[in-house]
Scaffold this motif. Structure first.
Motif: not given
Length: 362
Positions: A197-199, A261-263, A299-301
């Motif tokens: 993911a990205v921020i 953080v929000f991803c 992965k979580v994302g």
């Protein structure tokens, strides 16, 4: 003596300033200051013929997904007819969320162009239509979302317009294994990347809030602010009297302050699935089991995207790459947690055996 030297240097700079002006990333070495060419007045001033340059891009965002190829439309025109065609220069750049210097994407003169940074080899200019200077980007990456500036330079005239690129995906809150509010901004960006993911940007979080995201823990966003989305006002989350919306802590120090953080993640090129295995597994056994199946532990994302975009639904919990235990419910039912869709989390157990979610490239 020092004063005399400064005067001489300033005079030299003054004489040279009209021979090679600099404007917005482009050098113009063809400024017309000669009376003989018919366009100048002998004082370095350029006389324009009154044709106004107009640059146009779509008013609405362009929607696509990760891995796709996309065209960002851009056309230019003149409001009064030109007697002879002009040679224009084109510059595409990407705006940064924190309003610092734009990120160079591509520059072009005629049929020649050059792309930069992460866009090198993936971006080129499309000039199929009359006065078209559209940008084509191949194999879109998560960080490609955002606003792009199409800029057309004609002599010393410079006009631009903005087009927005949005990726289909999902915003999710992330808290690392070592607990709540442990990440500075740079660590927050890294953990999002580790989860495919990205921020997230403010716009992405706002859209997710509009779709019902409600989360009481504050998290970093791409622009350096710290915020959290509330759809159901309550006492521990800013109070009952505040209207629903994004609660903001404003800009925080990127090194000293710590939050969650929000991803943001978009559709991957592979598939997430629950591995059918004869026995429950430790984390290391789970990683090996996925490898034995020609995959890797998810992965979580990737799990969030599979749930949100592809309705992944499985009532058994399983390991993920970060050491957490989760499971996705697209169709709520008894004995599978709350009666609403979502990713259920059992935290980060140090011991125990569970199933596993794997990720395999298509």
């Amino acid at each position: 003596m020092l004063l005399l030297s400064l005067v001489v240097m300033l005079l030299q700079l003054g004489r040279g300033s009209c021979t090679l002006p600099f404007y917005n990333g482009f050098y113009y070495d063809h400024v017309m200051n000669d009376k003989a060419n018919g366009n100048g007045n002998g004082n370095g001033n350029v006389q324009f013929n009154g044709a106004k340059l107009v640059v146009e891009t779509p008013d609405t965002p362009i929607f696509t997904s990760r891995g796709a190829n996309v065209t960002l439309p851009c056309h230019y025109r003149y409001e009064s007819k030109l007697e002879t065609p002009r040679k224009i220069r084109v510059k595409w750049s990407k705006l940064r969320d924190d309003n610092t210097k734009d990120y160079d994407v591509l520059v072009a003169v005629g049929m020649k162009h050059r792309s930069f940074g992460d866009f090198k080899g993936r971006a080129y200019l499309q000039q199929e239509g009359k006065q078209e200077v559209s940008l084509v980007v191949n194999d879109l990456r998560l960080q490609d979302y955002g606003k792009y500036r199409c800029e057309v330079i004609d002599g010393l005239e410079d006009e631009s317009s903005i087009v927005e690129l949005e990726l289909q995906g999902i915003v999710f809150p992330y808290q690392p294994p070592h607990g709540r509010y442990k990440l500075n901004f740079h660590e927050a960006k890294k953990v999002c990347e580790e989860q495919d993911a990205v921020i997230a940007s403010f716009e992405q979080l706002f859209k997710s809030w509009e779709e019902g995201l409600d989360w009481c823990n504050a998290g970093w966003l791409q622009d350096g602010t710290v915020q959290y989305p509330i759809t159901l006002p309550r006492e521990p989350c800013g109070g009952r009297t505040l209207a629903p919306g994004l609660r903001s802590y404003g800009m925080r120090h990127k090194n000293l302050h710590r939050f969650d953080v929000f991803c943001f993640s978009s559709a991957p090129k592979g598939k997430v699935y629950y591995l059918i295995h004869p026995a429950k597994l430790t984390l290391e056994e789970a990683k090996q089991a996925c490898q034995d199946d020609g995959a890797e532990i998810a992965k979580v994302g990737q799990l969030y995207v599979a749930w949100k975009l592809f309705n992944l639904d499985h009532c058994e919990s399983g390991w993920l790459a970060d050491g957490s235990i989760r499971y996705p419910i697209a169709f709520p039912r008894p004995n599978c947690g709350p009666l609403e869709p979502g990713i259920r989390s059992l935290g980060f157990p140090k011991k125990g055996k569970f199933g596993v979610f794997c990720y395999k490239l298509s």
